[in-house]
Design a protein around this motif. Structure first.
Motif, mmCIF file in Angstrom:
data_model
loop_
_atom_site.group_PDB
_atom_site.id
_atom_site.type_symbol
_atom_site.label_atom_id
_atom_site.label_comp_id
_atom_site.label_asym_id
_atom_site.label_seq_id
_atom_site.Cartn_x
_atom_site.Cartn_y
_atom_site.Cartn_z
ATOM 1 N N LEU A 122 0.831 -1.212 0.000
ATOM 2 C CA LEU A 122 0.000 0.000 0.000
ATOM 3 C C LEU A 122 0.858 1.250 0.000
ATOM 4 N N ARG B 249 -3.586 0.181 -4.763
ATOM 5 C CA ARG B 249 -4.905 0.528 -4.236
ATOM 6 C C ARG B 249 -5.733 -0.713 -3.909
ATOM 7 N N SER B 250 -5.542 -1.790 -4.692
ATOM 8 C CA SER B 250 -6.369 -2.990 -4.553
ATOM 9 C C SER B 250 -5.464 -4.200 -4.384
ATOM 10 N N ALA C 92 -4.187 -2.286 6.987
ATOM 11 C CA ALA C 92 -4.321 -1.518 5.755
ATOM 12 C C ALA C 92 -5.065 -0.203 5.943
ATOM 13 N N ARG C 93 -5.532 0.071 7.145
ATOM 14 C CA ARG C 93 -6.383 1.241 7.343
ATOM 15 C C ARG C 93 -5.945 2.034 8.575
ATOM 16 N N ARG D 28 -2.438 0.905 10.275
ATOM 17 C CA ARG D 28 -1.633 1.396 9.152
ATOM 18 C C ARG D 28 -0.590 2.380 9.676
ATOM 19 N N ALA E 31 2.859 6.370 -1.842
ATOM 20 C CA ALA E 31 1.399 6.505 -1.866
ATOM 21 C C ALA E 31 0.944 7.902 -1.468
ATOM 22 N N GLU F 219 -6.565 7.410 1.603
ATOM 23 C CA GLU F 219 -6.161 6.013 1.682
ATOM 24 C C GLU F 219 -7.293 5.131 2.216
ATOM 25 N N ASP F 220 -7.945 5.576 3.286
ATOM 26 C CA ASP F 220 -9.037 4.781 3.832
ATOM 27 C C ASP F 220 -10.226 4.724 2.882
ATOM 28 N N GLU G 32 -10.001 4.860 -0.551
ATOM 29 C CA GLU G 32 -9.702 4.201 -1.828
ATOM 30 C C GLU G 32 -9.140 2.790 -1.696
ATOM 31 N N THR G 33 -8.550 2.459 -0.567
ATOM 32 C CA THR G 33 -7.914 1.151 -0.420
ATOM 33 C C THR G 33 -8.959 0.036 -0.386
#
Length: 265
Positions: free
Chosen positions: A90, A95-96, A115-116, A126, A133, A146-147, A149-150
């Protein structure tokens, strides 16, 4: 086949109740990633579990630059589900991504938290730094973006994951579930036998429970008739094939159509 740089992320396709279509690039080529974007696909699947570059090296950055150039999303399967690996991908700008070989809801929840910055109203795990990024600290709304779009998903490809599926589907901020029939057939003791009743039943269980839970469902397409049928059935992420598979099919057709002598293999 005009070039477009308009974003076509998997999350955006899912949010629009559309289907994200992509291919598995088994060559790990930035040139092909860029080409697939020009051809209008939604994502390129980069599989770091079975091969490819390390998230610690520069090659993944080159793949990301190619994707960003033509507005296509990279769907990165991490080599493992460790939080450090998730954060690394990330921070580079993925993004995915989705997790391999999951055995329990605990593993998935731990990866999602890593991841968040916030998960379901509580602090996430995270790390806050100034990586690629964040454009090296130049993005003002980095945390919120980030939160927003991730997208973190998981494969379900083991007997243990099927057994714990209800708990996996209850995890806040789980982005999607991807059905893995080949590895699932191995876990169930029938390697490669996708038509075995045990394998079919397990796949059907994953599909029905995921759809009933309202979690986006992803999977493999076995020809376009199968892709269209799965899209109609509710799949929202579909892989159409692989780079090497497409090339092999095209070259075989060319050689078969040639009237002259050909070498034997």
């Amino acid at each position: 086949m005009a070039t477009t740089t308009a974003p076509r992320t998997i999350r955006e396709r899912i949010d629009d109740d559309a289907v994200a279509l992509g291919v598995l690039d088994t060559t790990y080529s930035p040139t092909l990633v860029e080409l697939f974007g020009d051809l209008g696909l939604d994502f390129v699947w980069i599989d770091l579990e079975h091969g490819g570059p390390s998230p610690d090296g520069p090659h993944l950055e080159h793949l990301l630059r190619a994707a960003e150039r033509t507005g296509i999303d990279l769907l990165v399967r991490t080599p493992d589900a460790r939080p450090a690996t998730v954060r690394k991908c990330l921070d580079l700008g993925v993004r995915s991504l989705f997790l391999p070989r999951i055995e329990s809801a605990h593993e998935v929840a731990r990866a999602v938290r890593s991841a968040r910055f916030r998960v379901d109203g509580v602090p996430g795990d995270r790390g806050l730094a100034s990586p690629r990024a964040s454009r090296w600290g130049t993005v003002d709304d980095y945390v919120a973006r980030e939160d927003r779009e991730t997208l973190i998903g998981t494969t379900v490809e083991t007997r243990a994951a099927v057994d714990d599926l209800d708990a996996i589907l209850d995890i806040p901020e789980l982005g999607f579930v991807f059905v893995g029939p080949f590895d699932l057939s191995v876990s169930l003791g029938h390697p490669g036998e996708l038509d075995h009743p045990d394998v079919r039943d397990a796949v059907e269980t994953v599909v029905s429970k995921t759809l009933d839970a309202g979690v986006p469902l992803g999977g493999l397409g076995f020809g376009m008739d199968d892709v269209n049928a799965k899209a109609d059935a509710g799949y929202r992420i579909l892989n159409l094939g692989s780079t090497t598979g497409v090339l092999a099919g095209a070259v075989d057709d060319w050689v078969d159509a040639y009237d002259g002598e050909r070498r034997t293999t």
